[in-house]
Design an enzyme around this catalytic site. Structure first.
Site, PDB file in Angstrom:
ATOM      1  N   GLN A  82     -13.805   3.237  -2.951  1.00 20.71           N
ATOM      2  CA  GLN A  82     -12.633   3.258  -4.132  1.00 20.71           C
ATOM      3  C   GLN A  82     -12.690   1.631  -5.058  1.00 20.71           C
ATOM      4  O   GLN A  82     -13.246   1.917  -6.705  1.00 20.71           O
ATOM      5  CB  GLN A  82     -11.728   3.850  -4.157  1.00 20.71           C
ATOM      6  CG  GLN A  82     -10.910   4.153  -5.479  1.00 20.71           C
ATOM      7  CD  GLN A  82      -9.807   4.579  -4.183  1.00 20.71           C
ATOM      8  OE1 GLN A  82      -8.953   4.513  -4.078  1.00 20.71           O
ATOM      9  NE2 GLN A  82      -9.210   5.185  -6.060  1.00 20.71           N
ATOM     10  N   TYR A  89      -3.174   2.991  10.579  1.00 21.91           N
ATOM     11  CA  TYR A  89      -3.815   2.581   9.079  1.00 21.91           C
ATOM     12  C   TYR A  89      -2.801   0.948   8.723  1.00 21.91           C
ATOM     13  O   TYR A  89      -2.998   0.066   8.458  1.00 21.91           O
ATOM     14  CB  TYR A  89      -3.785   3.350   7.500  1.00 21.91           C
ATOM     15  CG  TYR A  89      -4.382   2.544   6.485  1.00 21.91           C
ATOM     16  CD1 TYR A  89      -5.632   2.446   6.289  1.00 21.91           C
ATOM     17  CD2 TYR A  89      -2.637   3.170   5.894  1.00 21.91           C
ATOM     18  CE1 TYR A  89      -5.592   1.819   4.840  1.00 21.91           C
ATOM     19  CE2 TYR A  89      -3.511   2.095   4.045  1.00 21.91           C
ATOM     20  CZ  TYR A  89      -4.465   2.245   4.248  1.00 21.91           C
ATOM     21  OH  TYR A  89      -5.186   1.361   2.636  1.00 21.91           O
ATOM     22  N   LYS A 105      -3.130  -2.856   8.942  1.00 26.32           N
ATOM     23  CA  LYS A 105      -2.707  -3.361   7.684  1.00 26.32           C
ATOM     24  C   LYS A 105      -1.610  -4.552   7.699  1.00 26.32           C
ATOM     25  O   LYS A 105      -1.667  -5.830   7.624  1.00 26.32           O
ATOM     26  CB  LYS A 105      -2.080  -2.275   6.430  1.00 26.32           C
ATOM     27  CG  LYS A 105      -2.944  -1.430   5.819  1.00 26.32           C
ATOM     28  CD  LYS A 105      -4.577  -2.712   5.370  1.00 26.32           C
ATOM     29  CE  LYS A 105      -5.252  -1.929   3.982  1.00 26.32           C
ATOM     30  NZ  LYS A 105      -6.305  -2.582   3.523  1.00 26.32           N
TER      31      LYS A 105
END
Ligand code: SER
Length: 318
Positions: free
Chosen positions: A12, A142, A146
């Site tokens: 994206q 996730y 991070k």
């Protein structure tokens, strides 16, 4: 002169960051990489493209040497909702990919841009005006990757002098490539439904507030951060960054200002809802504003207007 390598180039952000960087630094100076086959289309033809799985440190090092890379925008990663379906894959790609990028940067003297996320927060973090420095106990794989990535980037900066810098992106709204497997994806999908004249079935509850940003702001933020004099940066990894905060209902209302009969219904996905409930409603991005002059250009109304215009041009031309 910069020679840049972008990982996750077909995702994206990458799909839009690559032309943005090429317009600024020159087509040949920006190496696009992605784990998928090279997509069709002119943006992939005007400069170098290489297949790369970021877990493959040998190919990564070979590309960095071949193209004399001095800056890596490391975008490759598995997003939050798909990460919960396959935590082992998410950890492998997100952590080992970053480790490989930092290692090659240590040995080849590259600067690194690493996008962290609102997902680096979790239960115990204040949800409103979430401070730059606060409790961070994320519960998704996730988010854990991070947060670990933020710490690893700081480690490489302090111990090896790697110029690693990052932002905590909010949900990103864009009209080119779809996000693919995130909790904030609804804020992109909703525009496709609205333009097709369909009702949108939202996986998050009507009042779920989350930080968001239009892609042009996200691209500009990355490039501006990488251009700042290093001694201005006190919170390198990573800066809270936001442009707006809204819920699905507020976004639907803003779309109705353009498409009055647009309707939204709700079929809450418990996995995505639990993730969203643990993320900030609105972050305090004061450190980014103070240390490197961050200012978003697109608010909710501007984002809705440009998304509907750009997407209807694109869908209409198919
Ligand atoms: N947009 C991402 C996701 O929803 C968060 O960084 O997974």
């Amino acid at each position: 002169m910069s020679n840049i390598l972008v990982t996750g180039g077909t995702g994206q952000i990458g799909t839009e960051l690559i032309p943005f960087l090429r317009a600024r630094y020159g087509n040949e100076r920006v190496v696009a990489t992605g784990h998928r086959k090279k997509p069709g289309g002119e943006i992939w033809e005007v400069g170098p493209f290489a297949g790369l799985d970021v877990r493959d440190s040998v190919t990564l090092a070979e590309l960095v040497s071949r193209y004399h890379v001095d800056t890596i925008y490391h975008l490759a990663g598995v997003l939050s909702a798909v990460g919960e379906d396959n935590p082992q894959l998410a950890w492998d790609v997100n952590m080992n990919g970053l480790y490989n990028v930092l290692e090659v940067s240590r040995t080849h003297g590259c600067a690194v841009f690493f996008p962290s996320s609102i997902a680096a927060f979790g239960p115990g973090s204040p949800l409103d005006n979430t401070p730059q420095v606060t409790v961070q106990r994320p519960q998704t794989i996730y988010g854990i990757a991070k947060l670990s990535g933020e710490l690893l980037c700081d480690y490489y900066h302090h111990h090896y002098g790697v110029d690693a810098r990052g932002v905590r992106y909010p949900g990103l709204i864009s009209h080119q490539a779809l996000p693919g497997g995130g909790t904030t994806d609804y804020a992109v999908e909703i525009f496709y439904a609205a333009l097709r004249g369909e009702s949108y079935c939202c996986p998050l509850a009507a009042d779920t507030a989350l930080d968001m940003m239009y892609m042009d702001d996200a691209l500009r933020a990355a490039v501006e951060l990488m251009a700042v004099e290093p001694d201005r940066l006190k919170h390198r990894n990573a800066y809270n960054l936001t442009a707006m905060s809204f819920s699905p209902e507020i976004l639907a209302q803003a779309i109705r200002a353009h498409i009055p009969d647009f309707s939204i219904e709700y079929d809450v996905d418990p996995v995505r809802q639990a993730i969203a409930d643990s993320w900030p409603n609105r972050m305090d991005d004061g450190a980014a504003r103070a240390e490197w002059g961050w200012r978003p250009a697109y608010d909710l109304e501007a984002t809705v207007a440009i998304m509907l215009r750009k997407l209807s041009e694109r869908l209409g031309s198919r």
